[in-house]
Design a protein around this motif. Structure first.
Motif, PDB file in Angstrom:
ATOM      1  N   LYS A 314      24.678  -7.712 -17.956  1.00 62.70           N
ATOM      2  CA  LYS A 314      24.150  -8.249 -16.712  1.00 62.70           C
ATOM      3  C   LYS A 314      25.291  -8.406 -15.727  1.00 62.70           C
ATOM      4  O   LYS A 314      26.283  -9.057 -16.033  1.00 62.70           O
ATOM      5  N   GLU A 382      11.569 -13.749  -0.565  1.00 56.09           N
ATOM      6  CA  GLU A 382      10.359 -14.442  -0.981  1.00 56.09           C
ATOM      7  C   GLU A 382      10.634 -15.448  -2.102  1.00 56.09           C
ATOM      8  O   GLU A 382      10.133 -16.571  -2.079  1.00 56.09           O
ATOM      9  N   SER A 383      11.455 -15.026  -3.074  1.00 52.87           N
ATOM     10  CA  SER A 383      11.809 -15.932  -4.169  1.00 52.87           C
ATOM     11  C   SER A 383      12.570 -17.133  -3.625  1.00 52.87           C
ATOM     12  O   SER A 383      12.335 -18.271  -4.033  1.00 52.87           O
ATOM     13  N   TYR A 386      10.285 -19.583  -1.844  1.00 54.68           N
ATOM     14  CA  TYR A 386       9.494 -20.339  -2.816  1.00 54.68           C
ATOM     15  C   TYR A 386      10.320 -21.474  -3.423  1.00 54.68           C
ATOM     16  O   TYR A 386       9.870 -22.621  -3.499  1.00 54.68           O
ATOM     17  N   LEU A 400      20.629 -20.981  -8.762  1.00 52.45           N
ATOM     18  CA  LEU A 400      19.657 -21.083  -9.856  1.00 52.45           C
ATOM     19  C   LEU A 400      19.157 -19.696 -10.280  1.00 52.45           C
ATOM     20  O   LEU A 400      18.962 -19.431 -11.467  1.00 52.45           O
ATOM     21  N   LEU A 401      18.987 -18.825  -9.290  1.00 50.11           N
ATOM     22  CA  LEU A 401      18.572 -17.453  -9.632  1.00 50.11           C
ATOM     23  C   LEU A 401      19.615 -16.793 -10.530  1.00 50.11           C
ATOM     24  O   LEU A 401      19.272 -16.124 -11.507  1.00 50.11           O
ATOM     25  N   GLY A 404      19.480 -18.393 -14.018  1.00 48.78           N
ATOM     26  CA  GLY A 404      18.339 -17.906 -14.788  1.00 48.78           C
ATOM     27  C   GLY A 404      18.552 -16.468 -15.241  1.00 48.78           C
ATOM     28  O   GLY A 404      18.223 -16.099 -16.364  1.00 48.78           O
ATOM     29  N   TYR A 405      19.151 -15.686 -14.360  1.00 47.56           N
ATOM     30  CA  TYR A 405      19.368 -14.267 -14.636  1.00 47.56           C
ATOM     31  C   TYR A 405      20.342 -14.058 -15.802  1.00 47.56           C
ATOM     32  O   TYR A 405      20.154 -13.177 -16.634  1.00 47.56           O
ATOM     33  N   GLU A 407      20.983 -16.294 -18.116  1.00 44.29           N
ATOM     34  CA  GLU A 407      20.642 -17.166 -19.246  1.00 44.29           C
ATOM     35  C   GLU A 407      20.528 -16.440 -20.595  1.00 44.29           C
ATOM     36  O   GLU A 407      21.025 -16.936 -21.606  1.00 44.29           O
TER      37      GLU A 407
ATOM     38  N   PRO B  87       1.555 -17.445  -5.243  1.00 45.45           N
ATOM     39  CA  PRO B  87       2.850 -17.872  -5.784  1.00 45.45           C
ATOM     40  C   PRO B  87       3.682 -16.665  -6.208  1.00 45.45           C
ATOM     41  O   PRO B  87       3.156 -15.745  -6.832  1.00 45.45           O
ATOM     42  N   VAL B  88       4.945 -16.677  -5.830  1.00 52.37           N
ATOM     43  CA  VAL B  88       5.801 -15.509  -6.057  1.00 52.37           C
ATOM     44  C   VAL B  88       6.168 -15.405  -7.540  1.00 52.37           C
ATOM     45  O   VAL B  88       6.302 -16.408  -8.239  1.00 52.37           O
ATOM     46  N   GLU B  89       6.297 -14.166  -8.018  1.00 51.16           N
ATOM     47  CA  GLU B  89       6.791 -13.951  -9.379  1.00 51.16           C
ATOM     48  C   GLU B  89       8.307 -13.786  -9.320  1.00 51.16           C
ATOM     49  O   GLU B  89       8.806 -12.977  -8.548  1.00 51.16           O
ATOM     50  N   ILE B  90       9.015 -14.576 -10.107  1.00 53.80           N
ATOM     51  CA  ILE B  90      10.467 -14.415 -10.179  1.00 53.80           C
ATOM     52  C   ILE B  90      10.797 -13.908 -11.575  1.00 53.80           C
ATOM     53  O   ILE B  90      10.753 -14.646 -12.551  1.00 53.80           O
ATOM     54  N   SER B  92      13.341 -13.013 -13.245  1.00 53.48           N
ATOM     55  CA  SER B  92      14.560 -13.227 -14.033  1.00 53.48           C
ATOM     56  C   SER B  92      14.895 -14.713 -14.124  1.00 53.48           C
ATOM     57  O   SER B  92      16.043 -15.086 -14.254  1.00 53.48           O
ATOM     58  N   LEU B  93      13.853 -15.550 -14.039  1.00 59.04           N
ATOM     59  CA  LEU B  93      14.121 -16.992 -14.102  1.00 59.04           C
ATOM     60  C   LEU B  93      13.039 -17.648 -14.954  1.00 59.04           C
ATOM     61  O   LEU B  93      11.859 -17.569 -14.625  1.00 59.04           O
ATOM     62  N   ARG B  94      13.462 -18.277 -16.036  1.00 59.76           N
ATOM     63  CA  ARG B  94      12.509 -18.934 -16.917  1.00 59.76           C
ATOM     64  C   ARG B  94      11.840 -20.106 -16.208  1.00 59.76           C
ATOM     65  O   ARG B  94      12.494 -20.849 -15.483  1.00 59.76           O
ATOM     66  N   TYR B  95      10.526 -20.283 -16.420  1.00 62.04           N
ATOM     67  CA  TYR B  95       9.804 -21.357 -15.746  1.00 62.04           C
ATOM     68  C   TYR B  95      10.435 -22.708 -16.059  1.00 62.04           C
ATOM     69  O   TYR B  95      10.643 -23.550 -15.181  1.00 62.04           O
ATOM     70  N   PHE B  98      13.662 -23.275 -14.217  1.00 64.71           N
ATOM     71  CA  PHE B  98      13.313 -23.543 -12.818  1.00 64.71           C
ATOM     72  C   PHE B  98      12.866 -24.994 -12.638  1.00 64.71           C
ATOM     73  O   PHE B  98      13.379 -25.721 -11.784  1.00 64.71           O
ATOM     74  N   VAL B 133       9.128 -17.218 -14.141  1.00 71.28           N
ATOM     75  CA  VAL B 133       8.277 -17.894 -13.168  1.00 71.28           C
ATOM     76  C   VAL B 133       7.126 -17.000 -12.702  1.00 71.28           C
ATOM     77  O   VAL B 133       7.349 -15.942 -12.101  1.00 71.28           O
ATOM     78  N   ASN B 134       5.910 -17.402 -13.037  1.00 66.47           N
ATOM     79  CA  ASN B 134       4.672 -16.738 -12.627  1.00 66.47           C
ATOM     80  C   ASN B 134       4.518 -15.287 -13.088  1.00 66.47           C
ATOM     81  O   ASN B 134       3.528 -14.633 -12.767  1.00 66.47           O
TER      82      ASN B 134
END
Lengths: 433, 235
Positions: A314, A382-383, A386, A400-401, A404-405, A407, B87-90, B92-95, B98, B133-134
């Motif tokens: 990654k 968009e992300s 949100y 945070l993105l 998470g990426y 992780e 709601p947006v789908e992300i 690469s991020l676990r709910y 988040f 996420v979503n």
């Protein structure tokens, strides 16, 4: 013509076989090709016997630390009592604390020596040292074999199970700061151990090129976990080289975090699964920033029945950083019922950042299954919107993105380093130090 | 109190909302109804502070203070919540990752067991927390997860943009339940919807505002919602 390799070996009073190996490699050096994936470096311009070519004012106390390094250590939240160790202000290998560590490890079945002492003491090492990186393979292997000048030997004896991670960087300082340090690691049959190589803060190196190498033998049924942390100062070109052999039932798991790439970095890692049931998984994250160039090469060779290889990379790239990820899994005709999977991706934080993935699989074994997936994405507006609607600032949201990426890879990194790795992720999100 | 005062809004130069006035008190339910393209989502986005929606004149006031010039995330921290229509789908991020961060940033204790309980309450198994996420959620699952976030954050005011569109009967029950619970906890709710059915699920008194062409055309109580459902937005 006088051989530099010979002179180097004589100076260090090395055994005959080491000196002749150095000389053979040196002869080959001129014509040897660079590995095709890695940005070439003009190795001839570096004098392996010479004085350090980076002018760092002598550092006697913490007051002498250059401003940029100080800023970074502060930003990363490294406690000040760690600074002396990281910056090499204390000779860690002679301190009583580490000596007692060494005694402790020796009782548990681990031999820790400088590589030079080790090859003088154990003649059988001639069958191990430099055998996993034949100098004929390429220029980096040839240069390193001819001119290595420090390093460490770690031997986990048969059946020894070591609960605490072994920190190769701090165990022997001679290796860590040398221009071409060599680590030789042998995990004997049934042994289990975790190694940590490198550190999260940039060390103050006095050479502008570093051609380090690591050889790892994972013997029958042994389990080895490696954590590699690299954060090179901006004036350094590095070409670290690693080769691992895994025997029957052996396992190796490696987590690599490349936090700073210096001027250019070309990491080359190769794992050969030699025995039935051997397993390898390599997870890597890299942060590539302004003016940095990274070539990250990871290859796994499945060479026996029922072997398993997994590569996951990654990259987080910002500014005009350039990142190239080369991943390869190959199944030989002996690799019946083996499996290999590659998953590589990149996250671009802004236009101008560049990430290229070159995943490759090759098989001559009909019963084996090799797969790969690759993905390069951008942080989407968009992300971010949100996430911001939930109370996160833009910086927090990017951070945070990234968190998470990465992780799936950071879960392999021990907690005590994770904090610093995540700090680096936050710093990258913010745009630097 | 959460107020829109004579609100005029444009997107890329096009006028979208004209002179909107709205007053929402804690624990009150305000239902916004209107035909497609009438400005309902624009109102939601504007109240939340989406940067694409430009307030030309008028004000948005939270408990006596203007939040008109505050960025989205600061409004959120002050207790304004919005559930998205899409709601947006992300990917690469676990709910869970988040949610933990969102709770932390909003000064709440990131308690995993509590998050699991709220998700279960919304009919979502713990497995959803381990997904991104979503990502790969059905329409109803996305909306239920949005309302789970509302329950976790306990906002002062919640703007819900069509939480009942594209969901099955079961989801409708969970969503109605979550809205009732928030109302009884004192959250003021602005609910954008096309259907009166969700209002039966909630089963409480409410105010109705009919919006068309960016203007509030009619206001009233439950009888107005019933009329709209029977006769459409004719007059």
């Amino acid at each position: 013509m006088e051989s530099i390799a010979q002179k180097l070996g004589m100076m260090r009073n090395e055994p005959e076989w080491v000196i002749s190996l150095r000389m053979e490699a040196e002869k080959y050096l001129k014509t040897a090709p660079f590995p095709s994936e890695i940005k070439p470096l003009d190795l001839e311009s570096y004098d392996p016997l010479g004085k350090p070519d980076v002018d760092i004012p002598e550092i006697k106390s913490l007051d002498d630390i250059p401003e940029n390094i100080r800023k970074m250590l502060l930003a990363m939240g490294v406690p000040e009592y760690e600074w002396q160790k990281i910056l090499g202000l204390v000779q860690v290998d002679t301190s009583s604390q580490v000596t007692s560590f060494k005694d402790y490890f020796e009782k548990q079945g681990v031999v820790v020596l400088s590589l030079l002492d080790a090859i003088k003491r154990f003649d059988w090492l001639r069958d191990y040292a430099f055998r996993l990186m034949p100098y004929k393979d390429n220029k980096i292997a040839a240069y390193h074999t001819a001119y290595w000048n420090g390093g460490i030997f770690l031997w986990i004896k048969k059946g020894a199970k070591i609960a605490y991670p072994l920190h190769t960087y701090f165990l022997i300082t001679e290796g860590a700061l040398a221009q071409a340090d060599h680590a030789l690691i042998i995990a004997d049959e049934g042994a289990e151990a975790t190694f940590i190589e490198g550190c999260t803060a940039p060390p103050l190196l006095r050479f502008s090129a570093h051609i380090g190498a690591t050889e790892v033998y994972v013997k029958k049924g042994a389990k080895v976990k490696g954590i590699v942390l690299q954060n090179w100062p901006p004036y350094v070109n590095t070409r670290p080289y690693t080769n691992v052999h895994v025997e029957e039932g052996g396992e190796i798991e490696v987590a690599v975090a490349i936090l700073g790439n210096g001027k250019s970095a070309g990491r080359y890692e190769e794992v050969h699964l030699k025995g039935r049931g051997a397993k390898a998984s390599i997870h890597s994250i890299s942060f590539v920033k302004e003016k940095e160039h990274l070539d990250d090469v990871i290859k796994i060779y499945l060479e026996a029945e029922d072997t398993h290889g997994l590569i996951q990379t990654k990259g987080v790239i910002r500014d005009n950083g350039i990142s190239n990820s080369y991943t390869h899994i190959e199944a030989s005709e002996h690799a019946c019922y083996s499996k290999g999977h590659i998953e590589c991706s990149g996250l671009l934080l802004n236009p101008g950042a560049k990430h290229t993935t070159y995943p490759g699989v090759r098989s001559v074994s009909p019963s084996s299954e090799l797969t790969h997936e690759a993905y390069v994405g951008r942080v989407s507006e968009e992300s971010l919107t949100y996430m911001m609607s939930r109370g996160l600032s833009e910086e927090d949201a990017i951070s945070l993105l990234i968190k998470g990426y990465i992780e799936p890879v950071t879960k392999h990194i021990p907690f005590e380093y994770l904090k610093e790795v995540q700090r680096i992720a936050e710093l990258v999100a913010k745009g630097g130090f | 109190m959460f107020e829109a005062k004579d609100l005029n809004v444009s997107i890329e130069g096009l006028v979208k909302l004209k002179g909107i006035n709205l007053e929402v008190n804690p624990g009150e339910l305000h239902v916004i109804m209107g035909p497609n393209g009438s400005g309902k989502t624009t109102l939601a986005m504007t109240l939340m502070g989406h940067p694409k929606y430009k307030v030309e004149s008028g004000d948005i006031v939270l408990d006596g203070k203007s939040i008109r010039d505050l960025p989205m995330y600061e409004r959120a921290k002050l207790g304004v919540f919005m559930s998205f229509q899409h709601p947006v789908e992300i990917g690469s991020l676990r709910y869970l990752t988040f949610l933990l961060e969102v709770l932390r940033k909003n000064g709440k204790t990131p308690d995993i067991d509590w998050i699991k309980r709220i998700f279960n309450k919304m009919g979502l198994s713990e497995a959803f927390l381990n997904r991104n996420v979503n990502t790969g959620f059905s329409g109803g699952e996305k909306k239920r997860a949005e309302l789970a976030q509302m329950l976790l954050l306990s906002p002062k005011y919640a703007i819900l943009d069509e939480p009942d569109t594209g969901v099955d009967v079961d989801s409708m029950k969970f969503i109605g339940g979550a809205i009732s619970e928030s109302l009884s906890r004192g959250t003021g709710v602005i609910l954008i919807t096309h259907y009166a059915r969700i209002l039966n699920e909630i089963g409480k008194g409410f105010y109705v505002h009919i919006i068309a062409d960016g203007e509030i055309k009619a206001e009233g109580g439950p009888e107005l919602a019933k009329k709209v459902e029977e006769q459409g937005f004719g007059e």
